[in-house]
Design a protein around this motif. Structure first.
Motif, mmCIF file in Angstrom:
data_model
loop_
_atom_site.group_PDB
_atom_site.id
_atom_site.type_symbol
_atom_site.label_atom_id
_atom_site.label_comp_id
_atom_site.label_asym_id
_atom_site.label_seq_id
_atom_site.Cartn_x
_atom_site.Cartn_y
_atom_site.Cartn_z
ATOM 1 N N GLY A 13 51.397 52.363 4.268
ATOM 2 C CA GLY A 13 51.887 50.899 4.775
ATOM 3 C C GLY A 13 52.419 50.031 3.888
ATOM 4 O O GLY A 13 51.905 50.139 2.878
ATOM 5 N N ASN A 14 53.684 49.489 4.447
ATOM 6 C CA ASN A 14 54.150 48.508 3.545
ATOM 7 C C ASN A 14 54.473 47.113 4.327
ATOM 8 O O ASN A 14 55.224 47.442 5.188
ATOM 9 C CB ASN A 14 55.500 49.205 2.930
ATOM 10 N N SER A 15 54.374 46.225 3.483
ATOM 11 C CA SER A 15 54.641 44.865 4.520
ATOM 12 C C SER A 15 54.534 43.604 3.159
ATOM 13 O O SER A 15 53.623 43.694 2.548
ATOM 14 C CB SER A 15 53.628 44.513 5.538
ATOM 15 N N THR A 56 63.505 47.575 6.105
ATOM 16 C CA THR A 56 64.260 48.275 5.026
ATOM 17 C C THR A 56 64.677 49.540 5.441
ATOM 18 O O THR A 56 65.962 49.944 5.048
ATOM 19 C CB THR A 56 63.491 48.485 3.686
ATOM 20 N N HIS A 57 63.946 50.404 6.280
ATOM 21 C CA HIS A 57 64.311 51.732 6.664
ATOM 22 C C HIS A 57 63.240 52.108 7.714
ATOM 23 O O HIS A 57 62.137 51.464 7.696
ATOM 24 C CB HIS A 57 64.497 52.711 5.630
ATOM 25 N N GLU A 58 63.604 53.295 8.769
ATOM 26 C CA GLU A 58 62.516 53.676 9.652
ATOM 27 C C GLU A 58 61.450 54.458 9.594
ATOM 28 O O GLU A 58 60.843 54.820 10.284
ATOM 29 C CB GLU A 58 63.612 54.329 10.986
ATOM 30 N N GLN A 60 57.924 55.953 9.102
ATOM 31 C CA GLN A 60 56.481 55.093 9.322
ATOM 32 C C GLN A 60 55.777 54.300 8.386
ATOM 33 O O GLN A 60 55.272 53.092 9.111
ATOM 34 C CB GLN A 60 55.737 56.711 9.930
ATOM 35 N N ASP A 61 55.684 54.351 7.476
ATOM 36 C CA ASP A 61 54.986 53.535 6.589
ATOM 37 C C ASP A 61 55.763 52.047 6.319
ATOM 38 O O ASP A 61 54.994 51.312 5.603
ATOM 39 C CB ASP A 61 54.817 54.020 4.945
ATOM 40 N N HIS A 62 56.855 52.099 7.136
ATOM 41 C CA HIS A 62 57.641 50.644 6.951
ATOM 42 C C HIS A 62 57.383 50.109 8.283
ATOM 43 O O HIS A 62 58.026 49.044 8.551
ATOM 44 C CB HIS A 62 58.748 50.743 6.456
ATOM 45 N N VAL A 63 57.195 50.826 9.448
ATOM 46 C CA VAL A 63 57.441 50.472 10.797
ATOM 47 C C VAL A 63 56.201 50.553 11.837
ATOM 48 O O VAL A 63 56.420 50.421 12.975
ATOM 49 C CB VAL A 63 58.818 50.864 11.660
ATOM 50 N N THR A 221 62.077 49.512 -3.199
ATOM 51 C CA THR A 221 61.318 50.603 -3.209
ATOM 52 C C THR A 221 61.911 51.810 -2.213
ATOM 53 O O THR A 221 62.631 51.453 -1.767
ATOM 54 C CB THR A 221 59.792 50.328 -2.574
ATOM 55 N N ASP A 222 61.338 52.903 -2.474
ATOM 56 C CA ASP A 222 61.788 53.917 -1.627
ATOM 57 C C ASP A 222 63.149 54.270 -2.076
ATOM 58 O O ASP A 222 64.082 54.346 -1.073
ATOM 59 C CB ASP A 222 61.797 53.842 -0.089
ATOM 60 N N LEU A 223 63.230 54.640 -3.383
ATOM 61 C CA LEU A 223 64.518 55.299 -3.508
ATOM 62 C C LEU A 223 64.350 56.284 -4.841
ATOM 63 O O LEU A 223 63.634 56.368 -5.704
ATOM 64 C CB LEU A 223 65.331 54.061 -4.616
ATOM 65 N N GLY A 269 64.416 60.722 -3.033
ATOM 66 C CA GLY A 269 63.114 60.718 -2.702
ATOM 67 C C GLY A 269 62.528 59.380 -3.256
ATOM 68 O O GLY A 269 62.911 58.256 -2.685
ATOM 69 N N HIS A 270 61.649 59.413 -4.093
ATOM 70 C CA HIS A 270 60.831 58.113 -4.590
ATOM 71 C C HIS A 270 60.848 58.205 -6.322
ATOM 72 O O HIS A 270 61.130 59.028 -6.896
ATOM 73 C CB HIS A 270 59.414 58.235 -4.229
ATOM 74 N N LEU A 271 60.901 57.019 -6.713
ATOM 75 C CA LEU A 271 61.242 56.503 -8.043
ATOM 76 C C LEU A 271 59.980 57.049 -8.995
ATOM 77 O O LEU A 271 58.868 56.467 -8.506
ATOM 78 C CB LEU A 271 61.619 55.139 -8.300
ATOM 79 N N ALA A 294 55.321 48.864 -7.539
ATOM 80 C CA ALA A 294 55.164 49.094 -5.957
ATOM 81 C C ALA A 294 55.390 50.281 -5.517
ATOM 82 O O ALA A 294 55.831 51.453 -6.173
ATOM 83 C CB ALA A 294 55.958 48.329 -5.020
ATOM 84 N N HIS A 295 54.673 50.681 -4.203
ATOM 85 C CA HIS A 295 54.832 51.891 -3.543
ATOM 86 C C HIS A 295 54.139 53.045 -4.388
ATOM 87 O O HIS A 295 54.712 54.093 -4.458
ATOM 88 C CB HIS A 295 56.103 52.273 -3.182
ATOM 89 N N LEU A 296 52.990 52.965 -5.106
ATOM 90 C CA LEU A 296 52.362 53.816 -6.073
ATOM 91 C C LEU A 296 51.677 54.781 -5.071
ATOM 92 O O LEU A 296 51.223 54.337 -3.888
ATOM 93 C CB LEU A 296 51.144 53.014 -6.859
#
Ligand SMILES: [Zn+2]
Ligand SMILES: [Zn+2]
Length: 339
Positions: A13-15, A56-58, A60-63, A221-223, A269-271, A294-296
């Motif tokens: 989850g991200n917020s 930022t994008h759809e 689940q951990d963002h919406v 994040t998420d790149l 994917g992820h950085l 972030a997003h560890l």
């Protein structure tokens, strides 16, 4: 005052709340509404003062808590059009049926409703024509509208003809939807937003530079990697929130199936810690007073590994010693950073 509060960060989850002037924006709603409100209060933020949610994008951990939170607060949600569509598809039943079958199901429901309005109303929730097969998380939210008791009462209890559909009837219904496009700046109240495209396996994912009262905050994040357009955006910042998702060795040796490892490692994917460090030691201009990792990943990273990689990268450049390095967490808010 400008304030930046990460409520949660990670694959569960991200917020984040960005405040500037009289405006407060929730960036992503990846926790349940109840948990979002709980964390906002912990961090000294009043949920009822939020003006908008920006997505930022759809994924689940963002919406995850998006529908419920937007409905409870009666506030608009800002998406790119492609992200909005992808989000709606995610919430819409995937059951395949022919048009004739669908028509027949609708007729049956209508007949049931006429015969027994009370029973039919509850059955319609799982009916063929409804949106009853929304994702489990959404169903959970739908069953728990009391989660956000402290919010102002929403229109769900309004008996008037303009009452919005319930979450079960239409989980994609939102009080208002606004579209933005990557590359085109827009304004919400006292905050300027500059969305930019990021490489990630979603419909139209974006990062942001938020600007309020002259304070610039970068959010990425998420790149899968840091392409030139993102390097360009993450300059002249007062605050930089950057993904530092995984340690390469932990990911390679870790428990994920090969296909998932490939996805995380890919260009969409992820950085990794190394990639974040590479950015910090090369393209980053060292201007930000705060750098937030972030997003560890909880499975494929350790906070200390992420911190050490970033610290090395920053220390390698004498001019960057003033950067304060912080780590955003999954299970508790990173209390407000104020300017
Ligand atoms: Zn994602
Ligand atoms: Zn994510």
């Amino acid at each position: 005052m400008v304030r930046f509060t990460v409520l949660a960060s990670g694959s569960k989850g991200n917020s984040t709340v960005v405040s500037g002037g009289r405006t407060r924006i929730l960036v992503d709603a990846g926790l349940s509404c109840r948990e979002l409100f709980r964390r906002m209060k912990l961090a000294g933020e009043d949920p009822t003062t939020l003006n908008a949610i920006v997505v930022t994008h759809e994924h689940q951990d963002h919406v995850n808590g998006l529908s419920v939170t937007a409905r409870k607060l009666g506030i608009p949600v800002y998406f790119t059009e492609a992200t909005h569509r992808a989000w709606m598809r995610w919430l819409t039943p995937r059951r395949q049926m022919t048009y004739a079958q669908w028509l027949e199901a609708c007729r049956k429901q209508a007949a049931e409703r006429e015969a027994e309005p009370e029973i039919a109303a509850s059955e319609a929730v799982n009916g063929e024509c409804g949106s009853g097969e929304a994702e489990a998380e959404v169903q959970l939210e739908a069953n728990g509208p009391a989660e956000c008791d402290s919010a102002p009462s929403d229109t769900a209890s309004d008996p008037g003809p303009a009452a919005p559909p319930s979450l079960k009837e239409d989980p994609t219904w939102l009080p208002a939807v606004e579209y933005f496009q990557a590359g085109e700046a827009f304004v919400i109240g006292d905050i300027d937003l500059n969305p930019f495209t990021i490489p990630h396996d979603a419909a139209d994912p974006v990062g942001f530079v938020f600007c309020a009262e002259g304070v610039r905050m970068g959010f990425a994040t998420d790149l899968g990697y840091v392409p030139p357009n993102v390097r360009e955006q993450l300059r002249n910042l007062d605050l930089l929130l950057l993904e530092s998702n995984h340690d390469l060795e932990m990911l390679r040796d870790g428990p994920y199936p090969w296909s998932v490892k490939q996805r995380v490692l890919s260009r969409v994917g992820h950085l990794s810690n190394d990639a974040a460090a590479e950015f910090l030691s090369s393209a980053y201009d060292g201007q930000a007073a705060y750098v937030i990792l972030a997003h560890l990943s909880e499975n494929n990273n350790l906070p200390e590994l992420a911190r050490v990689a970033a610290e090395r990268a920053l220390l390698g450049r004498a001019s960057l010693l003033a950067n304060r390095l912080l780590l955003a967490e999954q299970h508790q808010p990173l209390f407000g950073i104020s300017f």
